[in-house]
Write a protein that holds these residues in place. Structure first.
Motif, PDB file in Angstrom:
ATOM      1  N   GLY A  48       0.818  -1.207   0.000  1.00  0.00           N
ATOM      2  CA  GLY A  48       0.000   0.000   0.000  1.00  0.00           C
ATOM      3  C   GLY A  48       0.845   1.247   0.000  1.00  0.00           C
ATOM      4  O   GLY A  48       2.020   1.238  -0.350  1.00  0.00           O
TER       5      GLY A  48
ATOM      6  N   LEU B 170      -1.012   1.031  -6.859  1.00  0.00           N
ATOM      7  CA  LEU B 170      -0.963   2.320  -6.173  1.00  0.00           C
ATOM      8  C   LEU B 170      -0.773   3.444  -7.188  1.00  0.00           C
ATOM      9  O   LEU B 170      -1.440   4.482  -7.115  1.00  0.00           O
ATOM     10  CB  LEU B 170       0.172   2.332  -5.145  1.00  0.00           C
ATOM     11  CG  LEU B 170       0.308   3.603  -4.313  1.00  0.00           C
ATOM     12  CD1 LEU B 170      -0.899   3.782  -3.390  1.00  0.00           C
ATOM     13  CD2 LEU B 170       1.593   3.560  -3.498  1.00  0.00           C
TER      14      LEU B 170
ATOM     15  N   THR C 187      -9.718  -2.859  -2.359  1.00  0.00           N
ATOM     16  CA  THR C 187      -8.835  -2.419  -1.286  1.00  0.00           C
ATOM     17  C   THR C 187      -9.578  -1.525  -0.307  1.00  0.00           C
ATOM     18  O   THR C 187     -10.719  -1.153  -0.543  1.00  0.00           O
ATOM     19  CB  THR C 187      -7.611  -1.664  -1.862  1.00  0.00           C
ATOM     20  OG1 THR C 187      -6.685  -1.414  -0.812  1.00  0.00           O
ATOM     21  CG2 THR C 187      -8.008  -0.352  -2.513  1.00  0.00           C
TER      22      THR C 187
ATOM     23  N   LYS D 290      -4.828   6.949   2.742  1.00  0.00           N
ATOM     24  CA  LYS D 290      -3.997   5.788   3.060  1.00  0.00           C
ATOM     25  C   LYS D 290      -4.662   4.576   2.431  1.00  0.00           C
ATOM     26  O   LYS D 290      -5.850   4.341   2.624  1.00  0.00           O
ATOM     27  CB  LYS D 290      -3.865   5.613   4.565  1.00  0.00           C
ATOM     28  CG  LYS D 290      -3.125   6.757   5.220  1.00  0.00           C
ATOM     29  CD  LYS D 290      -2.999   6.561   6.710  1.00  0.00           C
ATOM     30  CE  LYS D 290      -2.267   7.756   7.307  1.00  0.00           C
ATOM     31  NZ  LYS D 290      -2.151   7.648   8.757  1.00  0.00           N
ATOM     32  N   ILE D 291      -3.863   3.823   1.692  1.00  0.00           N
ATOM     33  CA  ILE D 291      -4.383   2.682   0.937  1.00  0.00           C
ATOM     34  C   ILE D 291      -3.641   1.431   1.363  1.00  0.00           C
ATOM     35  O   ILE D 291      -2.404   1.431   1.440  1.00  0.00           O
ATOM     36  CB  ILE D 291      -4.210   2.919  -0.575  1.00  0.00           C
ATOM     37  CG1 ILE D 291      -4.931   4.215  -0.978  1.00  0.00           C
ATOM     38  CG2 ILE D 291      -4.727   1.735  -1.375  1.00  0.00           C
ATOM     39  CD1 ILE D 291      -4.636   4.672  -2.365  1.00  0.00           C
ATOM     40  N   ILE D 292      -4.393   0.376   1.641  1.00  0.00           N
ATOM     41  CA  ILE D 292      -3.770  -0.878   2.058  1.00  0.00           C
ATOM     42  C   ILE D 292      -4.077  -1.975   1.045  1.00  0.00           C
ATOM     43  O   ILE D 292      -5.066  -1.910   0.318  1.00  0.00           O
ATOM     44  CB  ILE D 292      -4.261  -1.304   3.460  1.00  0.00           C
ATOM     45  CG1 ILE D 292      -5.786  -1.447   3.481  1.00  0.00           C
ATOM     46  CG2 ILE D 292      -3.799  -0.319   4.510  1.00  0.00           C
ATOM     47  CD1 ILE D 292      -6.329  -2.066   4.746  1.00  0.00           C
TER      48      ILE D 292
ATOM     49  N   ASP E 119       5.045   5.303  -1.653  1.00  0.00           N
ATOM     50  CA  ASP E 119       4.915   3.875  -1.927  1.00  0.00           C
ATOM     51  C   ASP E 119       5.581   3.111  -0.788  1.00  0.00           C
ATOM     52  O   ASP E 119       6.802   3.150  -0.629  1.00  0.00           O
ATOM     53  CB  ASP E 119       5.580   3.559  -3.270  1.00  0.00           C
ATOM     54  CG  ASP E 119       5.397   2.127  -3.709  1.00  0.00           C
ATOM     55  OD1 ASP E 119       5.317   1.226  -2.841  1.00  0.00           O
ATOM     56  OD2 ASP E 119       5.353   1.891  -4.923  1.00  0.00           O
TER      57      ASP E 119
ATOM     58  N   VAL F   5      -2.434  -3.065  -1.725  1.00  0.00           N
ATOM     59  CA  VAL F   5      -2.159  -2.942  -3.160  1.00  0.00           C
ATOM     60  C   VAL F   5      -0.654  -2.931  -3.397  1.00  0.00           C
ATOM     61  O   VAL F   5       0.124  -2.493  -2.556  1.00  0.00           O
ATOM     62  CB  VAL F   5      -2.792  -1.667  -3.776  1.00  0.00           C
ATOM     63  CG1 VAL F   5      -4.298  -1.708  -3.679  1.00  0.00           C
ATOM     64  CG2 VAL F   5      -2.254  -0.399  -3.145  1.00  0.00           C
TER      65      VAL F   5
ATOM     66  N   CYS G  17     -12.048   1.994  -4.528  1.00  0.00           N
ATOM     67  CA  CYS G  17     -11.940   0.918  -3.528  1.00  0.00           C
ATOM     68  C   CYS G  17     -12.513  -0.371  -4.093  1.00  0.00           C
ATOM     69  O   CYS G  17     -11.901  -1.433  -3.971  1.00  0.00           O
ATOM     70  CB  CYS G  17     -12.714   1.272  -2.260  1.00  0.00           C
ATOM     71  SG  CYS G  17     -11.935   2.455  -1.194  1.00  0.00           S
TER      72      CYS G  17
ATOM     73  N   MET H  77      -9.398   2.124   2.029  1.00  0.00           N
ATOM     74  CA  MET H  77      -8.779   3.444   2.063  1.00  0.00           C
ATOM     75  C   MET H  77      -9.266   4.184   3.292  1.00  0.00           C
ATOM     76  O   MET H  77     -10.408   4.008   3.709  1.00  0.00           O
ATOM     77  CB  MET H  77      -9.177   4.282   0.840  1.00  0.00           C
ATOM     78  CG  MET H  77      -8.748   3.763  -0.487  1.00  0.00           C
ATOM     79  SD  MET H  77      -9.283   4.891  -1.809  1.00  0.00           S
ATOM     80  CE  MET H  77      -8.825   3.927  -3.246  1.00  0.00           C
TER      81      MET H  77
END
Length: 144
Positions: free
Chosen positions: A13, A98, A62, A89-91, A118, A93, A57, A64
């Motif tokens: 992420g 990303l 994913t 915030k992204i988890i 990243d 991936v 999403c 966020m």
């Protein structure tokens, strides 16, 4: 037990920071019309960010989290900007996903660039991408 610890330590992420303020739109030779459209799109971006990001999403499967921030930067014209922004915030991936998400955020929020951190590659960079046709922005489509 050791396998679980290894999986937890390997991060997937990242974080994408972007302004919701639109200041690069040129829809008319009339400065007042440009300002009106910029304000309309900015207000929409600020109020509907979650609604705009939810399809990403779903498409990237994913999660966020979205947090408001104060953003400071110098634009391509060397002009200083102090404006509102979001941190997403992204988890879950990989780096390539990303980057695709960041590119879509840049376009849909009509930004010249977004800041990407990243977590997989431990890098931070600005991503520039062509913005969407402003007439396709949801704030303006509703007005028709």
């Amino acid at each position: 037990m050791i396998l679980i610890i290894v999986i937890v330590l390997f991060k997937f992420g990242g974080i994408i920071n972007f302004s919701y303020v639109v200041n690069a739109i040129k829809v008319s030779s009339d400065p007042k019309e440009n300002e009106r459209v910029q304000e309309l799109v900015t207000e929409y971006n600020k109020e509907h960010a979650k609604d705009m990001l939810f399809p990403l999403c779903k498409r990237f499967n994913t999660g966020m989290s979205i947090h408001p921030n104060a953003g400071l930067y110098i634009g391509d014209s060397d002009q200083y900007y102090d404006e509102g922004s979001f941190e997403v915030k992204i988890i879950g991936v990989r780096s390539s996903q990303l980057k695709k998400i960041a590119s879509e955020i840049c376009s849909m929020f009509i930004q010249e660039s977004v800041l990407v951190k990243d977590e997989v590659q431990n890098t931070v960079y600005f991503l520039k991408t062509p913005v969407m046709n402003v007439k396709e922005h949801p704030a303006l489509k509703k007005k028709k």
